[in-house]
Design an enzyme around this catalytic site. Sequence first.
Site, PDB file in Angstrom:
ATOM      1  N   THR A 129       6.215  -1.850   6.228  1.00 59.49           N
ATOM      2  CA  THR A 129       5.064  -2.361   5.475  1.00 59.49           C
ATOM      3  C   THR A 129       5.571  -3.448   4.545  1.00 59.49           C
ATOM      4  O   THR A 129       6.300  -3.175   3.587  1.00 59.49           O
ATOM      5  CB  THR A 129       4.388  -1.240   4.671  1.00 59.49           C
ATOM      6  OG1 THR A 129       3.863  -0.261   5.586  1.00 59.49           O
ATOM      7  CG2 THR A 129       3.244  -1.797   3.833  1.00 59.49           C
ATOM      8  N   LYS A 145      -2.925  -2.961   7.124  1.00 59.19           N
ATOM      9  CA  LYS A 145      -2.260  -1.880   6.387  1.00 59.19           C
ATOM     10  C   LYS A 145      -2.630  -1.952   4.901  1.00 59.19           C
ATOM     11  O   LYS A 145      -2.786  -0.920   4.243  1.00 59.19           O
ATOM     12  CB  LYS A 145      -0.749  -1.988   6.552  1.00 59.19           C
ATOM     13  CG  LYS A 145       0.061  -0.914   5.798  1.00 59.19           C
ATOM     14  CD  LYS A 145      -0.288   0.494   6.264  1.00 59.19           C
ATOM     15  CE  LYS A 145       0.484   1.567   5.473  1.00 59.19           C
ATOM     16  NZ  LYS A 145       1.920   1.608   5.834  1.00 59.19           N
ATOM     17  N   LYS A 196       4.501  -0.387  -4.324  1.00 58.08           N
ATOM     18  CA  LYS A 196       4.931  -1.553  -3.551  1.00 58.08           C
ATOM     19  C   LYS A 196       3.787  -2.037  -2.660  1.00 58.08           C
ATOM     20  O   LYS A 196       3.476  -3.231  -2.612  1.00 58.08           O
ATOM     21  CB  LYS A 196       6.143  -1.201  -2.689  1.00 58.08           C
ATOM     22  CG  LYS A 196       6.697  -2.378  -1.892  1.00 58.08           C
ATOM     23  CD  LYS A 196       7.461  -1.930  -0.641  1.00 58.08           C
ATOM     24  CE  LYS A 196       6.499  -1.557   0.460  1.00 58.08           C
ATOM     25  NZ  LYS A 196       7.144  -1.387   1.790  1.00 58.08           N
TER      26      LYS A 196
END
Length: 301
Positions: free
Chosen positions: A109, A184, A252
């Site tokens: 990711t 995502k 994050k």
Amino acid sequence: MAGADAYIIAGHMAHIAFIGLGVMGGPMAGHLAKAGHRLTVFNRSIGKAKSWAEAYGGEVAITPAKAAEEADIVISCVGNDDDLSQITLGREGAFRTMRPGSLFIDHTTVSARIARQLFVEGESLGLHCVDAPVSGGQAGAENGRLSIMCGATEPAFAAAQIVMQAYAARIIHVGGAGAGQTTKMVNQICIAGVLQGVSEALRFAQAADLDLDKVFEAISGGAAQSWQMENRWKTMAQDRFDFGFAVDWMRKDLGLALEEARANGATLPMTALVDQFYADVQAMGGNRQDTSSLVRRITRA
């Protein structure tokens, strides 16, 4: 494309280089080995790579470039943009030795920016690149039931899909380069909002002195139902958070979404707020706790 997909369809298992054997990458690579593919693995910690090879077979490489030398397909699952850049474009990166026509699949990711950059860099070298972040967590990786969202050309996706079936329950081609990563981000935005709602609902039920098991039974089958409620309500009620997807990683991911929103003009007020709530959890020492530890910052009545 006359590349990795043709090689597999012809009846041969592919030679795959897998880079990054963490809690997600290790099990995913294991599923590929069990499916009969030949694997060469690289991990920053050589001990982890050797342990994986002892469990599943295959070879251990000392650099990403060495791992990729003879590979038909290179798959990565590392930590962040910098890690991904290093294992692909660095001095000993995989892109330095990958052969034209080979396939690169990234499950990290990361930002949509680096996904698009790797697509351009790969295209100049004759490589086919797929940005393919996953959802489903460690359990999904171990059980081979991940959901994968992909950004790629149609031929690259078709080739990647054949391989990813070894560890996925759902594989969706969303669009071109970077579309997997932005999807995502959509996923993480939804999770953040749902977890905040579940956290507030749980604390409200406790303040009302309700039987939490009965509340769950009453509402989990209706419109309030969610994966987070089904899988985290009971552990949140028990103040158990030593498992799952870490707060550090969620911050994050939300940071990536907020960065992309600044670029595309989207407004994410709830996401920005929950991101700051997670900063509170970090300040409480919850860096490695599951994202459901968001409830910790809401004091009991």
